[in-house]
Design an enzyme around this catalytic site. Structure first.
Site, PDB file in Angstrom:
ATOM      1  N   GLU A  40     -27.680   7.729  34.449  1.00 43.50           N
ATOM      2  CA  GLU A  40     -26.442   8.276  33.491  1.00 43.50           C
ATOM      3  C   GLU A  40     -26.553   7.455  32.260  1.00 43.50           C
ATOM      4  OE1 GLU A  40     -22.484   8.191  34.700  1.00 43.50           O
ATOM      5  OE2 GLU A  40     -22.069  10.369  33.681  1.00 43.50           O
ATOM      6  N   LYS A 111     -23.516  17.651  32.031  1.00 41.67           N
ATOM      7  CA  LYS A 111     -22.732  17.310  33.133  1.00 41.67           C
ATOM      8  C   LYS A 111     -21.645  18.266  33.402  1.00 41.67           C
ATOM      9  CE  LYS A 111     -20.120  13.311  34.904  1.00 41.67           C
ATOM     10  NZ  LYS A 111     -19.789  11.920  34.690  1.00 41.67           N
ATOM     11  N   CYS A 146     -23.500  11.830  38.325  1.00 46.35           N
ATOM     12  CA  CYS A 146     -22.424  10.803  38.667  1.00 46.35           C
ATOM     13  C   CYS A 146     -21.234  11.566  39.305  1.00 46.35           C
ATOM     14  CB  CYS A 146     -22.052  10.144  37.457  1.00 46.35           C
ATOM     15  SG  CYS A 146     -21.000   8.454  37.800  1.00 46.35           S
TER      16      CYS A 146
HETATM   17  O1  LIG Z   1     -16.305   9.213  40.828  1.00 48.84           O
HETATM   18  C1  LIG Z   1     -16.494   7.998  40.377  1.00 48.84           C
HETATM   19  O2  LIG Z   1     -15.860   7.209  41.105  1.00 48.84           O
HETATM   20  C2  LIG Z   1     -17.287   7.554  39.178  1.00 48.84           C
HETATM   21  C3  LIG Z   1     -17.644   8.626  38.374  1.00 48.84           C
HETATM   22  C4  LIG Z   1     -18.233   8.234  36.961  1.00 48.84           C
HETATM   23  O3  LIG Z   1     -18.249   6.815  36.880  1.00 48.84           O
HETATM   24  C5  LIG Z   1     -18.622   9.004  36.265  1.00 48.84           C
HETATM   25  O4  LIG Z   1     -18.963  10.240  36.425  1.00 48.84           O
HETATM   26  O5  LIG Z   1     -19.086   8.649  35.125  1.00 48.84           O
END
Ligand SMILES: O=C(O)CCC(=O)C(=O)O
Length: 267
Positions: A40, A111, A146
């Site tokens: 990401e 996303k 993510c």
């Molecule tokens: O859910 C998480 O602990 C991390 C999510 C995250 O860092 C993101 O989506 O950028």
């Protein structure tokens, strides 16, 4: 099928341009793989909020150009992680591009679940609202980014749309590494699908990245895992046919009860 997960280091001392060039070289070195996956927001860093505005690019900007060429040079399907997209109306999105081995764009995924609650990405970026699957010759990919990993209903939606290999591009923090591994395995087990989850390496914006990219099979077994949070390419061979055999031999997905009646409100 062979996949290479590129757990690239995102270091604030390296310019975005330099990292783009380095990512392209890493992709080029994967010739012979069927699928290559980047994490990401690797050009700028998932937590580099202060740089989002300045580094935002149109859909067909420099990251698109460099990654399209890298896919064609290597002759691979390339899931190019995500970048900060500036849409035509000026809104920012956390956008994933996938290219075919000829370097043509095959999929775009914005996303859906933005991270940060009341700050960061959650307030700076728009949310995608379309599930994206992509049929490769060997398997159908379901795309996620993510924080999406925490939302099982999204993955069910991808599976209902035909996904067999769930690809998660992340910039997951070390602080919650245990969740990363657990959730990657859970999504594989409950959906009887492969999970290819790639994180980034290094520390940026004061957030140490978890690394530990991981590939889980449809039975929940870990096929491969990066050794730590340093830059690494994790290569794995897997048999996409195991999705169908696992779903046939242990047909739990057929026992879903959809449309259950909500509980009665008493008193
Ligand atoms: O859910 C998480 O602990 C991390 C999510 C995250 O860092 C993101 O989506 O950028």
């Amino acid at each position: 099928m062979r996949a290479s997960l590129i757990q690239i280091a995102v270091d604030p001392d390296e310019s975005v341009n330099s990292r783009r060039g380095r990512a392209a070289s890493l992709v080029a070195a994967q010739r012979g793989a069927d699928l290559v996956v980047l994490p990401e927001l690797w050009p700028v860093g998932a937590f580099a909020y202060t740089a989002f505005e300045d580094e935002a690019e149109p859909l067909c900007g420099p990251t698109h150009e460099v990654m399209a060429k890298a896919a064609a040079d290597a002759g691979v399907w390339l899931h190019a992680g995500s970048f900060v997209e500036r849409a035509e109306d000026g809104a920012l999105y956390n956008t994933t591009l996938v290219f075919n081995p000829e370097g043509e764009r095959a999929a775009v995924y914005r996303k859906i679940h933005r991270f940060g609650f009341d700050k960061g990405e959650a307030v700076m970026m728009g949310a995608g609202d379309e599930l994206v699957t992509l049929a490769l010759p060997q398997t159908t990919l379901g795309l996620a980014t993510c924080y999406d990993l925490r939302f099982p209903e999204m993955f069910r939606g991808l599976v209902d749309a035909g996904a067999e290999t769930l690809v998660v591009a992340a910039g997951w923090p070390e602080r919650r590494r245990a969740h990363w591994t657990l959730l990657a395995q859970a999504r594989a087990v409950e959906n009887q699908a492969y999970v290819l989850a790639v994180g980034s390496a290094g520390t940026h914006a004061g957030i140490q990245q978890a690394g530990h990219s991981i590939v889980v099979d449809p039975w929940g077994e870990v096929l491969a895992e990066a050794g730590g949070a340093d830059e690494e390419v994790l290569s794995v061979e897997f048999d996409p046919g195991r999705v169908a055999t696992t779903r046939e031999q242990f047909p739990a997905l057929k026992d879903r009860r959809l449309g259950l009646v909500p509980p009665a409100v008493l008193g």
